[in-house]
Motif scaffolding. Structure first.
Motif, PDB file in Angstrom:
ATOM      1  N   PHE A 161     -15.550 -12.187  -9.346  1.00 27.96           N
ATOM      2  CA  PHE A 161     -14.935 -11.109 -10.086  1.00 27.96           C
ATOM      3  C   PHE A 161     -14.471 -10.034  -9.196  1.00 27.96           C
ATOM      4  O   PHE A 161     -13.301  -9.647  -9.299  1.00 27.96           O
ATOM      5  CB  PHE A 161     -15.711 -10.368 -11.304  1.00 27.96           C
ATOM      6  N   LYS A 162     -15.306 -10.218  -8.040  1.00 26.95           N
ATOM      7  CA  LYS A 162     -14.925  -9.136  -6.964  1.00 26.95           C
ATOM      8  C   LYS A 162     -13.514  -9.747  -6.294  1.00 26.95           C
ATOM      9  O   LYS A 162     -12.699  -9.013  -6.216  1.00 26.95           O
ATOM     10  CB  LYS A 162     -16.066  -8.948  -5.976  1.00 26.95           C
ATOM     11  N   ASN A 163     -13.607 -10.809  -6.094  1.00 30.68           N
ATOM     12  CA  ASN A 163     -12.310 -11.266  -5.504  1.00 30.68           C
ATOM     13  C   ASN A 163     -11.191 -11.514  -6.416  1.00 30.68           C
ATOM     14  O   ASN A 163     -10.013 -11.037  -5.854  1.00 30.68           O
ATOM     15  CB  ASN A 163     -12.718 -13.081  -5.138  1.00 30.68           C
ATOM     16  N   ALA A 164     -11.428 -11.827  -7.691  1.00 23.96           N
ATOM     17  CA  ALA A 164     -10.494 -11.653  -8.682  1.00 23.96           C
ATOM     18  C   ALA A 164      -9.657 -10.355  -8.702  1.00 23.96           C
ATOM     19  O   ALA A 164      -8.629 -10.308  -8.755  1.00 23.96           O
ATOM     20  CB  ALA A 164     -10.758 -12.281 -10.017  1.00 23.96           C
ATOM     21  N   ARG A 165     -10.589  -9.104  -8.844  1.00 16.12           N
ATOM     22  CA  ARG A 165      -9.978  -7.830  -8.896  1.00 16.12           C
ATOM     23  C   ARG A 165      -9.313  -7.649  -7.513  1.00 16.12           C
ATOM     24  O   ARG A 165      -8.253  -7.004  -7.825  1.00 16.12           O
ATOM     25  CB  ARG A 165     -11.454  -7.056  -9.267  1.00 16.12           C
ATOM     26  N   GLY A 166      -9.857  -7.992  -6.550  1.00 17.72           N
ATOM     27  CA  GLY A 166      -9.020  -7.808  -5.312  1.00 17.72           C
ATOM     28  C   GLY A 166      -7.886  -8.358  -5.460  1.00 17.72           C
ATOM     29  O   GLY A 166      -6.806  -7.648  -4.779  1.00 17.72           O
ATOM     30  N   MET A 167      -7.801  -9.534  -5.837  1.00 25.86           N
ATOM     31  CA  MET A 167      -6.164 -10.224  -6.037  1.00 25.86           C
ATOM     32  C   MET A 167      -5.501  -9.481  -6.850  1.00 25.86           C
ATOM     33  O   MET A 167      -4.001  -9.349  -6.690  1.00 25.86           O
ATOM     34  CB  MET A 167      -6.505 -11.632  -6.314  1.00 25.86           C
ATOM     35  N   ILE A 168      -5.722  -9.176  -7.912  1.00 26.12           N
ATOM     36  CA  ILE A 168      -5.184  -8.415  -8.923  1.00 26.12           C
ATOM     37  C   ILE A 168      -4.560  -7.005  -8.634  1.00 26.12           C
ATOM     38  O   ILE A 168      -3.461  -6.534  -8.637  1.00 26.12           O
ATOM     39  CB  ILE A 168      -5.827  -8.187 -10.184  1.00 26.12           C
ATOM     40  N   HIS A 169      -5.614  -6.190  -7.756  1.00 30.47           N
ATOM     41  CA  HIS A 169      -5.063  -4.969  -7.246  1.00 30.47           C
ATOM     42  C   HIS A 169      -4.732  -5.048  -5.836  1.00 30.47           C
ATOM     43  O   HIS A 169      -4.554  -3.876  -5.225  1.00 30.47           O
ATOM     44  CB  HIS A 169      -6.412  -4.071  -7.363  1.00 30.47           C
ATOM     45  N   GLY A 170      -4.323  -6.220  -5.374  1.00 33.16           N
ATOM     46  CA  GLY A 170      -3.851  -6.272  -4.021  1.00 33.16           C
ATOM     47  C   GLY A 170      -4.927  -5.634  -2.933  1.00 33.16           C
ATOM     48  O   GLY A 170      -4.320  -5.112  -1.692  1.00 33.16           O
ATOM     49  N   LYS A 171      -6.092  -5.849  -2.896  1.00 36.06           N
ATOM     50  CA  LYS A 171      -7.111  -5.439  -1.955  1.00 36.06           C
ATOM     51  C   LYS A 171      -7.601  -6.766  -1.215  1.00 36.06           C
ATOM     52  O   LYS A 171      -7.895  -7.833  -1.702  1.00 36.06           O
ATOM     53  CB  LYS A 171      -8.073  -4.611  -2.478  1.00 36.06           C
TER      54      LYS A 171
END
Length: 86
Positions: free
Chosen positions: A76-86
């Motif tokens: 989920f950390k990786n997915a959130r990063g991809m969604i938020h461009g981080k």
């Protein structure tokens, strides 16, 4: 326009709700003023879910090729990063 209706409309005004749903719009149903469910046409539901089984099969194939396993926190950390461009 978002269609929000009391759940009783599903019984009392089914043809009207059916027309809205068949036009491709969801109908949000409430019970006692709170969200209870969403009614979608079969086509709209299929559009939302068609690729899920294929993606799960792909994930199973990839998992069978390695012993590496990721925690849900990491995924989920990786997915959130991809969604938020981080």
């Amino acid at each position: 326009m978002i269609q929000i209706r009391p759940v009783s409309d599903l019984r009392n005004k089914f043809p009207e709700i059916e027309t809205i749903v068949n036009s491709g719009e969801p109908v949000y149903l409430t019970k006692n003023g709170y969200g209870a469910m969403v009614v979608l046409s079969l086509q709209e539901y299929a559009n939302l879910t068609d690729n899920i089984e294929m993606k799960l099969d792909e994930a199973d194939r990839q998992a069978s090729m390695t012993e590496e396993r990721l925690s849900h926190e990491s995924v989920f950390k990786n997915a959130r990063g991809m969604i938020h461009g981080k």
